[in-house]
Write a protein that holds these residues in place. Structure first.
Motif, PDB file in Angstrom:
ATOM      1  N   ALA A  46      84.706  -7.485  15.931  1.00  0.00           N
ATOM      2  CA  ALA A  46      85.382  -6.623  16.888  1.00  0.00           C
ATOM      3  C   ALA A  46      84.406  -5.957  17.851  1.00  0.00           C
ATOM      4  N   TYR A  47      83.244  -6.563  18.065  1.00  0.00           N
ATOM      5  CA  TYR A  47      82.212  -5.903  18.851  1.00  0.00           C
ATOM      6  C   TYR A  47      81.753  -6.780  20.007  1.00  0.00           C
ATOM      7  N   SER A  48      81.748  -6.178  21.204  1.00  0.00           N
ATOM      8  CA  SER A  48      81.335  -6.903  22.403  1.00  0.00           C
ATOM      9  C   SER A  48      79.823  -7.005  22.513  1.00  0.00           C
ATOM     10  N   THR A  49      79.112  -6.000  22.004  1.00  0.00           N
ATOM     11  CA  THR A  49      77.658  -6.003  22.108  1.00  0.00           C
ATOM     12  C   THR A  49      77.038  -5.792  20.733  1.00  0.00           C
ATOM     13  N   TYR A  50      75.807  -6.199  20.620  1.00  0.00           N
ATOM     14  CA  TYR A  50      75.065  -6.007  19.383  1.00  0.00           C
ATOM     15  C   TYR A  50      74.890  -4.516  19.092  1.00  0.00           C
ATOM     16  N   GLU A  51      74.706  -3.730  20.142  1.00  0.00           N
ATOM     17  CA  GLU A  51      74.522  -2.291  19.985  1.00  0.00           C
ATOM     18  C   GLU A  51      75.775  -1.635  19.413  1.00  0.00           C
ATOM     19  N   GLN A  52      76.967  -2.057  19.875  1.00  0.00           N
ATOM     20  CA  GLN A  52      78.222  -1.538  19.322  1.00  0.00           C
ATOM     21  C   GLN A  52      78.312  -1.846  17.832  1.00  0.00           C
ATOM     22  N   CYS A  53      77.967  -3.054  17.476  1.00  0.00           N
ATOM     23  CA  CYS A  53      78.022  -3.477  16.082  1.00  0.00           C
ATOM     24  C   CYS A  53      77.050  -2.651  15.245  1.00  0.00           C
ATOM     25  N   GLN A  54      75.825  -2.472  15.750  1.00  0.00           N
ATOM     26  CA  GLN A  54      74.816  -1.699  15.023  1.00  0.00           C
ATOM     27  C   GLN A  54      75.273  -0.257  14.811  1.00  0.00           C
ATOM     28  N   ALA A  55      75.902   0.331  15.816  1.00  0.00           N
ATOM     29  CA  ALA A  55      76.382   1.703  15.691  1.00  0.00           C
ATOM     30  C   ALA A  55      77.480   1.789  14.633  1.00  0.00           C
ATOM     31  N   SER A  56      78.308   0.773  14.542  1.00  0.00           N
ATOM     32  CA  SER A  56      79.403   0.777  13.574  1.00  0.00           C
ATOM     33  C   SER A  56      78.917   0.575  12.144  1.00  0.00           C
ATOM     34  N   VAL A  57      77.930  -0.273  11.935  1.00  0.00           N
ATOM     35  CA  VAL A  57      77.482  -0.577  10.577  1.00  0.00           C
ATOM     36  C   VAL A  57      76.465   0.427  10.048  1.00  0.00           C
ATOM     37  N   SER A  58      75.968   1.298  10.906  1.00  0.00           N
ATOM     38  CA  SER A  58      74.967   2.268  10.502  1.00  0.00           C
ATOM     39  C   SER A  58      75.463   3.125   9.345  1.00  0.00           C
ATOM     40  N   GLY A  59      74.721   3.108   8.245  1.00  0.00           N
ATOM     41  CA  GLY A  59      75.060   3.905   7.077  1.00  0.00           C
ATOM     42  C   GLY A  59      76.142   3.305   6.197  1.00  0.00           C
ATOM     43  N   ARG A  60      76.571   2.086   6.461  1.00  0.00           N
ATOM     44  CA  ARG A  60      77.664   1.472   5.704  1.00  0.00           C
ATOM     45  C   ARG A  60      77.211   0.294   4.844  1.00  0.00           C
ATOM     46  N   LEU A  61      75.925   0.062   4.716  1.00  0.00           N
ATOM     47  CA  LEU A  61      75.378  -1.063   3.953  1.00  0.00           C
ATOM     48  C   LEU A  61      75.933  -2.399   4.444  1.00  0.00           C
ATOM     49  N   LEU A  62      76.061  -2.514   5.752  1.00  0.00           N
ATOM     50  CA  LEU A  62      76.497  -3.752   6.397  1.00  0.00           C
ATOM     51  C   LEU A  62      75.426  -4.173   7.385  1.00  0.00           C
ATOM     52  N   TYR A  63      75.581  -5.372   7.914  1.00  0.00           N
ATOM     53  CA  TYR A  63      74.664  -5.846   8.943  1.00  0.00           C
ATOM     54  C   TYR A  63      75.463  -6.563  10.011  1.00  0.00           C
ATOM     55  N   CYS A  64      74.848  -6.824  11.141  1.00  0.00           N
ATOM     56  CA  CYS A  64      75.515  -7.493  12.258  1.00  0.00           C
ATOM     57  C   CYS A  64      75.059  -8.935  12.352  1.00  0.00           C
TER      58      CYS A  64
END
Length: 92
Positions: A46-64
C-alpha cells in the motif's frame, strides 16, 4: 397496517437503490510492500514510495520490499472455477 407495508417497501427500495450504486474497490498494486510479521507474502502493498513504507514499518518488526506484481509486471491470476457436471439423463 397499510402504512407499515408502505414504509417497509420504501425502506427496501431505498436500501436496494443504495447498494446498486456500490462498485467494488479497485485493487492497485503499489510498488512497495510491508513484509514480515503478521503479513503473508507479498505483504501489505500500500505504499507509493520506499520512504512511506519505511515510516509505516518503523517500530513494528517489519521490513520493506518491492511488490512482485508491480516489479515484474505480472497481473493477478484469476481464480478458476470448478466446472459443473451435467446430471446424466435417466432413460425412459
Amino acid at each position: 397496517m397499510r402504512k407499515m407495508q408502505l414504509a417497509l417497501l420504501t425502506l427496501g427500495a431505498t436500501v436496494l437503490a443504495g447498494s446498486a450504486n456500490v462498485t467494488p474497490a479497485v485493487a492497485r498494486d503499489y510498488p512497495w510492500c510491508a513484509q514480515g510479521g503478521e503479513y503473508d507474502y507479498p505483504g501489505e502493498c500500500a505504499y507509493s514510495t520506499y520512504e512511506q513504507c519505511q515510516a509505516s514499518v518503523s517500530g513494528r518488526l517489519l521490513y520493506c520490499g518491492p511488490n512482485p506484481m508491480a516489479a515484474y509486471g505480472q497481473a493477478p491470476q484469476p481464480q478458476s472455477r470448478p466446472h459443473r457436471r451435467a446430471r446424466p439423463v435417466a432413460p425412459n
